[in-house]
Design an enzyme around this catalytic site. Structure first.
Site, short mmCIF file in Angstrom:
data_model
loop_
_atom_site.label_atom_id
_atom_site.label_comp_id
_atom_site.label_asym_id
_atom_site.label_seq_id
_atom_site.Cartn_x
_atom_site.Cartn_y
_atom_site.Cartn_z
CE LYS A 183 -2.89 2.69 3.17
NZ LYS A 183 -4.05 2.64 4.07
CE LYS A 227 -1.35 7.36 4.56
NZ LYS A 227 -2.82 7.29 4.81
CG ASP A 251 -4.92 6.07 1.91
OD1 ASP A 251 -5.78 6.92 1.60
OD2 ASP A 251 -4.59 5.85 3.10
CG ASN A 294 -4.89 9.95 3.93
OD1 ASN A 294 -3.68 9.70 3.96
ND2 ASN A 294 -5.76 9.28 4.67
CD GLU A 319 -6.90 3.23 2.58
OE1 GLU A 319 -6.18 2.27 2.25
OE2 GLU A 319 -6.80 3.82 3.66
CG ASN A 329 -8.68 5.23 6.83
OD1 ASN A 329 -8.38 5.58 5.69
ND2 ASN A 329 -8.08 5.74 7.89
CG ASP A 338 -8.25 1.89 13.57
OD1 ASP A 338 -8.35 1.71 14.80
OD2 ASP A 338 -7.27 2.44 13.04
CG HIS A 350 -6.71 2.70 9.41
ND1 HIS A 350 -6.63 3.31 10.65
CD2 HIS A 350 -6.09 3.51 8.55
CE1 HIS A 350 -6.00 4.46 10.52
NE2 HIS A 350 -5.65 4.61 9.26
CG ASN A 395 -2.91 5.44 13.26
OD1 ASN A 395 -2.78 4.53 14.08
ND2 ASN A 395 -3.62 6.52 13.49
#
Lengths: 429, 429
Positions: free
Chosen positions: B196, B198, B226, B228, B251, B274, B298, B325, B327
């Site tokens: 994955k 970011k 992802d 965000n 994502e 998420n 999560d 998820h 972090n």
């Protein structure tokens, strides 16, 4: 600890339990109904009990599952589903052979298997709780209430079975006065504060009259009517129109998601179901179409107590109400129902309870409703103990039966007094 | 047994843990990130551990909850929600004051409270498991797999923090070659089989190039991107078009249910989230509009391990995929994630794992990925032990901090190298 939790043995005991001549749209309850008692015995010497349907199609699935359990842990209840799929035969093949309908919705092979798993799951949780000294509710994350509300379950009924069976002193209830008298006796004896009438038995106007009589006799008390899908959309809307403002909810007025969605679109009376939504696979469409506003959970066919909690979570997420279904069952299942109901925050309605009609049981001390509620047991496991003498006697009845009672068949029971009776086509009215 | 399960004491220990200079669309990770370690001590002398976010807004809720717990049972995890609502202040008032957005979706007072409850729930389950000699997964009905798959979590990053902090030897990764090198090292070290990235950091075409480079370097391996919610609908559809057939899922390309639904309608690439679906209240609309095809659970913000299982059930019922998820967190949370993931039948995708970026921990023995998986522990509780020396050292860092690190603020961290930086408005591209 781990060795003590290993399953050494599983005992399956089919029983026949007395059931009064209660009427529904398909016929009448038989004098005796089959149930299956599941005992799971651990290496630590603890026995857990569970209960589920006892007809042959359930027994056929229960036997291979019982044989596959020894050596596994009673903690492994999530694994029961995969195990059952593995050992209980090819569900695709079985699906072709099962009933297309019934009082509990469409019967698929999956649903039969889940009903069997539920009996084993409850037995495992009971054994685990007894081993650990914890009540079943604590194994589900703990109770959020100390008592669970139940509703009085009213039936049109005959005074006695036409062909024998146990007798009781309730007499017949075939008109509004009879239903009100039954409600009053149930309320006086157990303190129930809400009432559900099993409908679909008489012409809709006569059932409307019964509900109105209840509303007059018990002003302000929540009332429910459940004709088991016997009505057309038109009839359902007519009844909803007549009883708007009187009913807490109308349960399964019409059969199937299509009809329920049509009824729902035409009335403000909340529609409840234990026929239209009885599996997780049926939820998405029914919720998307707003076909139901209340789902009646039932740990038997939803697959146990964990799955019941999951159903509650789905209803919570979608703003759909939650109530609980009950049919002919014993005190083991009532204990399981009470434990899981105690853990669910969104138990929006009093649970159904068929239990007052069951005068026989296999536990040493029967549950007692007080103020329409059952206290949630904090004793280890389910908080019930098997009465081995009673179990043996009810099993003996099953063994001695000529086969006529081993399958619950309300239409067949009706034919004893009405030889021409067949299961009515729906919509009946 | 019941007395032994009573909570005698709750200890809350905020810590600061090292975090590398990982980039995202809001800025860069700070050198240190706050986490809160929760210890629940029973009358039986057992201590359970949990972990959650450590910013001030979480600590403010955690303290009254910790004070309310002594005297209650560690089995009573369902009751934590009501208790938290009761003691953590009026959520309606708090909702007005919380952030409108973030990397984890809208932050409501409810979600903050659930994140705090999750740390306590995990600590209670750990204590219960240790007391009973059962792994946490067994308290959730048992594992259905013996190992849980995790995915490599790739970040654009700098070689080091501009203003101090711990150093590592990963070097910078700011182009496709850097991302591929990072992926290769993570795959070699831990065996991860999926990746994955970011995103939302560089212009979309540069991130598309990075994903293509990964696809070339790891043919056939599942890839995720992802950003965000940094992209417009148009950009999201452009990227999806460029990477169709390459991405396992995309994502949170765009922010919010409206935009996600628009993107979803225009592409066959599955959309994961998420940010758009982070609470049960957000599910119904997002599912009805087919805005997302995969939900990343999560346990922190969904409210614990039981709630995570409920989310999984909702996804299962609606045919929506489930992933997980991750972090910046420590080994306590990774243990909790692994336990709950092991119990969920429909874990459709490898879980995210930020853990390889966390070189510091508060447990005595760090988790080790083998073949991209973590074995599910059968030891009592979570199967981790607190390292009190490390905990004290990381708490000391929190105590000694001048306040600049006690709130995670990726934009503030970015301003140390780029004084004019502000959180980008979305859509950024």
């Amino acid at each position: 600890m781990h060795t003590a939790l290993t399953i050494d043995d599983v005992r399956l005991t089919p029983v026949l339990i007395a059931d009064p001549p209660l009427l529904n749209t398909q016929g009448v309850h038989q004098p005796y109904t089959p149930r299956l008692i599941v005992e799971v015995v651990t290496h630590g010497g603890v026995t857990g009990v569970g209960e589920t349907y006892g007809d042959a199609k359930y027994l056929e699935l229960a036997h291979p599952l019982a044989e596959a359990l020894p050596g596994r842990s009673i903690t492994d209840v999530n694994g029961l589903f995969g195990l059952a799929e593995q050992v209980c035969g090819d569900s695709r093949a079985a699906e072709d052979s099962v009933d297309a309908g019934g009082l509990r919705g469409v019967q698929t092979a999956d649903k039969l298997r889940l009903s069997v798993v539920s009996g084993f799951e409850v037995a495992c949780l009971d054994a685990l709780g007894k081993t650990l000294g914890l009540p079943v509710h604590a194994l589900l994350g703990g109770k959020v209430r100390d008592a669970v509300d139940y509703s009085a379950y009213l039936f049109y009924r005959w005074a006695e079975h036409p062909a024998g069976g146990e007798k009781d002193d309730w007499g017949a209830a075939l008109d509004p006065a009879g239903i009100v008298a039954q409600a009053r006796r149930l309320a006086d004896a157990y303190g129930f504060g809400s009432f559900k009438l099993k409908g679909g038995v008489l012409e809709p106007d006569r059932e409307i009259a019964a509900i109105r009589a209840l509303a007059d006799a018990f002003p302000g008390r929540p009332l429910r009517l459940d004709p088991n899908g016997a009505w057309s959309v038109e009839t359902s809307l007519y009844v909803a129109g007549q009883l708007g403002g009187v009913l807490e909810y109308l349960e399964d007025p019409a059969g199937g998601t299509d009809r329920m969605a049509e009824v729902s679109a035409g009335t403000d009376v909340p529609l409840a179901t234990n026929m239209c939504v009885t599996t997780f696979a049926e939820i998405a469409e029914a919720f998307a179409r707003d076909a139901v506003q209340v789902v009646l959970c039932d740990h038997h066919y939803w697959g146990g107590l964990h799955r019941t909690r999951e159903l509650a979570a789905v209803c919570r997420a979608f703003g759909v109400g939650l109530s609980m279904h009950s049919n002919t069952h014993l005190g083991i299942s009532l204990a399981a129902m009470t434990h899981v109901a105690a853990t669910v925050p969104n138990l929006d309605y009093a649970c159904d309870s068929h239990y007052p009609w069951q005068t026989e049981d296999v536990i040493t001390r029967r549950h007692e409703f007080r103020d329409g509620r059952l206290a949630v047991s904090d004793a280890p496991g389910l908080g019930v103990e098997l009465d081995h003498g009673r179990l043996a006697a009810l099993h003996r009845r099953w063994l001695d039966d000529d086969g006529s009672m081993r399958e619950r068949d309300d239409a067949a029971a009706m034919r004893r007094s009405d030889p021409g009776w067949t299961t009515p086509a729906t919509p009946r009215w």
